[in-house]
Design a protein around this motif. Sequence first.
Motif, short mmCIF file in Angstrom:
data_model
loop_
_atom_site.label_atom_id
_atom_site.label_comp_id
_atom_site.label_asym_id
_atom_site.label_seq_id
_atom_site.Cartn_x
_atom_site.Cartn_y
_atom_site.Cartn_z
N GLU A 153 0.83 -1.20 0.00
CA GLU A 153 0.00 0.00 0.00
C GLU A 153 0.87 1.26 0.00
N ILE A 154 1.91 1.26 0.80
CA ILE A 154 2.82 2.41 0.85
C ILE A 154 3.60 2.55 -0.45
N GLU A 172 2.64 1.71 -3.41
CA GLU A 172 1.73 2.21 -4.44
C GLU A 172 1.42 3.70 -4.27
N LYS A 173 1.46 4.20 -3.05
CA LYS A 173 1.19 5.62 -2.82
C LYS A 173 2.26 6.51 -3.44
N LYS A 174 3.50 6.03 -3.43
CA LYS A 174 4.63 6.80 -3.94
C LYS A 174 4.65 8.22 -3.36
N ASP A 175 4.43 8.28 -2.07
CA ASP A 175 4.35 9.56 -1.36
C ASP A 175 5.64 9.77 -0.56
#
Length: 105
Positions: free
Chosen positions: A12-13, A15-18
Amino acid sequence: MKREEKIEMIQEIIEKKDPYIGLYAELLLSMGDMKLNYRDYMITEPINCFEELKRVFNADYDLCAALLTMVLREDHFSCGSFKQRFAAGQVLLILKRMRDILSMK
Protein backbone atom coordinates in the motif's frame (compact mmCIF):
# COMPACT_ATOMS: atom_id res chain seq x y z
CA MET A 1 1.36 -9.18 13.00
CA LYS A 2 0.99 -11.77 10.27
CA ARG A 3 3.32 -11.85 7.29
CA GLU A 4 0.42 -11.31 4.87
CA GLU A 5 -0.64 -8.17 6.75
CA LYS A 6 2.86 -6.76 6.52
CA ILE A 7 3.01 -7.47 2.79
CA GLU A 8 -0.30 -5.69 2.31
CA MET A 9 0.80 -2.65 4.36
CA ILE A 10 4.12 -2.38 2.56
CA GLN A 11 2.49 -2.72 -0.86
CA GLU A 12 0.00 0.00 0.00
CA ILE A 13 2.82 2.41 0.85
CA ILE A 14 4.76 1.46 -2.29
CA GLU A 15 1.73 2.21 -4.44
CA LYS A 16 1.19 5.62 -2.82
CA LYS A 17 4.63 6.80 -3.94
CA ASP A 18 4.35 9.56 -1.36
CA PRO A 19 7.58 11.13 -0.05
CA TYR A 20 6.00 12.12 3.28
CA ILE A 21 8.43 10.77 5.88
CA GLY A 22 5.73 10.17 8.49
CA LEU A 23 4.17 7.38 6.41
CA TYR A 24 7.36 5.33 6.59
CA ALA A 25 7.96 5.89 10.28
CA GLU A 26 4.36 4.94 11.01
CA LEU A 27 4.66 1.85 8.80
CA LEU A 28 7.68 0.55 10.70
CA LEU A 29 6.13 1.36 14.06
CA SER A 30 2.78 -0.26 13.24
CA MET A 31 4.50 -3.42 12.01
CA GLY A 32 6.75 -3.51 15.07
CA ASP A 33 9.83 -3.24 12.84
CA MET A 34 11.36 0.10 13.82
CA LYS A 35 14.98 -0.75 14.61
CA LEU A 36 15.96 1.68 17.33
CA ASN A 37 19.24 -0.23 17.49
CA TYR A 38 19.82 0.25 13.73
CA ARG A 39 23.49 1.04 14.40
CA ASP A 40 24.00 -2.60 15.41
CA TYR A 41 23.18 -3.63 11.82
CA MET A 42 25.55 -1.19 10.13
CA ILE A 43 29.07 -2.06 9.00
CA THR A 44 30.48 1.46 8.61
CA GLU A 45 31.63 3.67 11.47
CA PRO A 46 30.71 6.43 11.41
CA ILE A 47 27.64 5.32 9.49
CA ASN A 48 27.94 6.01 5.77
CA CYS A 49 24.40 5.87 4.43
CA PHE A 50 25.53 5.63 0.81
CA GLU A 51 27.65 2.55 1.57
CA GLU A 52 25.04 0.96 3.81
CA LEU A 53 22.31 1.32 1.18
CA LYS A 54 24.40 -0.73 -1.27
CA ARG A 55 23.56 -3.71 0.97
CA VAL A 56 19.83 -3.63 0.16
CA PHE A 57 20.12 -6.14 -2.68
CA ASN A 58 21.41 -8.90 -0.37
CA ALA A 59 19.74 -7.74 2.84
CA ASP A 60 17.45 -9.84 4.99
CA TYR A 61 14.23 -8.40 6.38
CA ASP A 62 15.74 -7.10 9.61
CA LEU A 63 18.58 -5.35 7.81
CA CYS A 64 16.05 -3.71 5.48
CA ALA A 65 14.09 -2.47 8.49
CA ALA A 66 17.34 -1.15 10.00
CA LEU A 67 18.26 0.57 6.72
CA LEU A 68 14.87 2.25 6.52
CA THR A 69 15.21 3.33 10.15
CA MET A 70 18.67 4.68 9.30
CA VAL A 71 17.24 6.76 6.45
CA LEU A 72 14.54 8.12 8.74
CA ARG A 73 17.13 9.04 11.38
CA GLU A 74 19.41 10.57 8.78
CA ASP A 75 16.64 13.03 7.90
CA HIS A 76 16.44 14.04 11.56
CA PHE A 77 20.06 15.17 11.43
CA SER A 78 20.11 16.32 7.80
CA CYS A 79 16.68 17.78 7.12
CA GLY A 80 15.50 17.01 3.61
CA SER A 81 17.67 13.96 3.02
CA PHE A 82 14.65 11.64 3.11
CA LYS A 83 13.02 13.39 0.16
CA GLN A 84 16.28 13.19 -1.76
CA ARG A 85 16.62 9.48 -1.06
CA PHE A 86 12.97 8.98 -1.99
CA ALA A 87 13.48 10.83 -5.29
CA ALA A 88 16.53 8.65 -5.99
CA GLY A 89 14.39 5.52 -5.53
CA GLN A 90 16.27 4.28 -2.47
CA VAL A 91 13.31 4.27 -0.07
CA LEU A 92 11.02 2.28 -2.36
CA LEU A 93 13.88 -0.10 -3.14
CA ILE A 94 14.11 -0.96 0.56
CA LEU A 95 10.34 -1.45 0.82
CA LYS A 96 10.23 -3.64 -2.29
CA ARG A 97 13.01 -5.80 -0.87
CA MET A 98 11.08 -6.12 2.41
CA ARG A 99 7.93 -7.10 0.52
CA ASP A 100 9.78 -9.61 -1.65
CA ILE A 101 11.46 -11.26 1.35
CA LEU A 102 8.12 -11.64 3.11
CA SER A 103 6.57 -13.04 -0.08
CA MET A 104 9.24 -15.76 -0.31
CA LYS A 105 8.42 -17.31 3.06
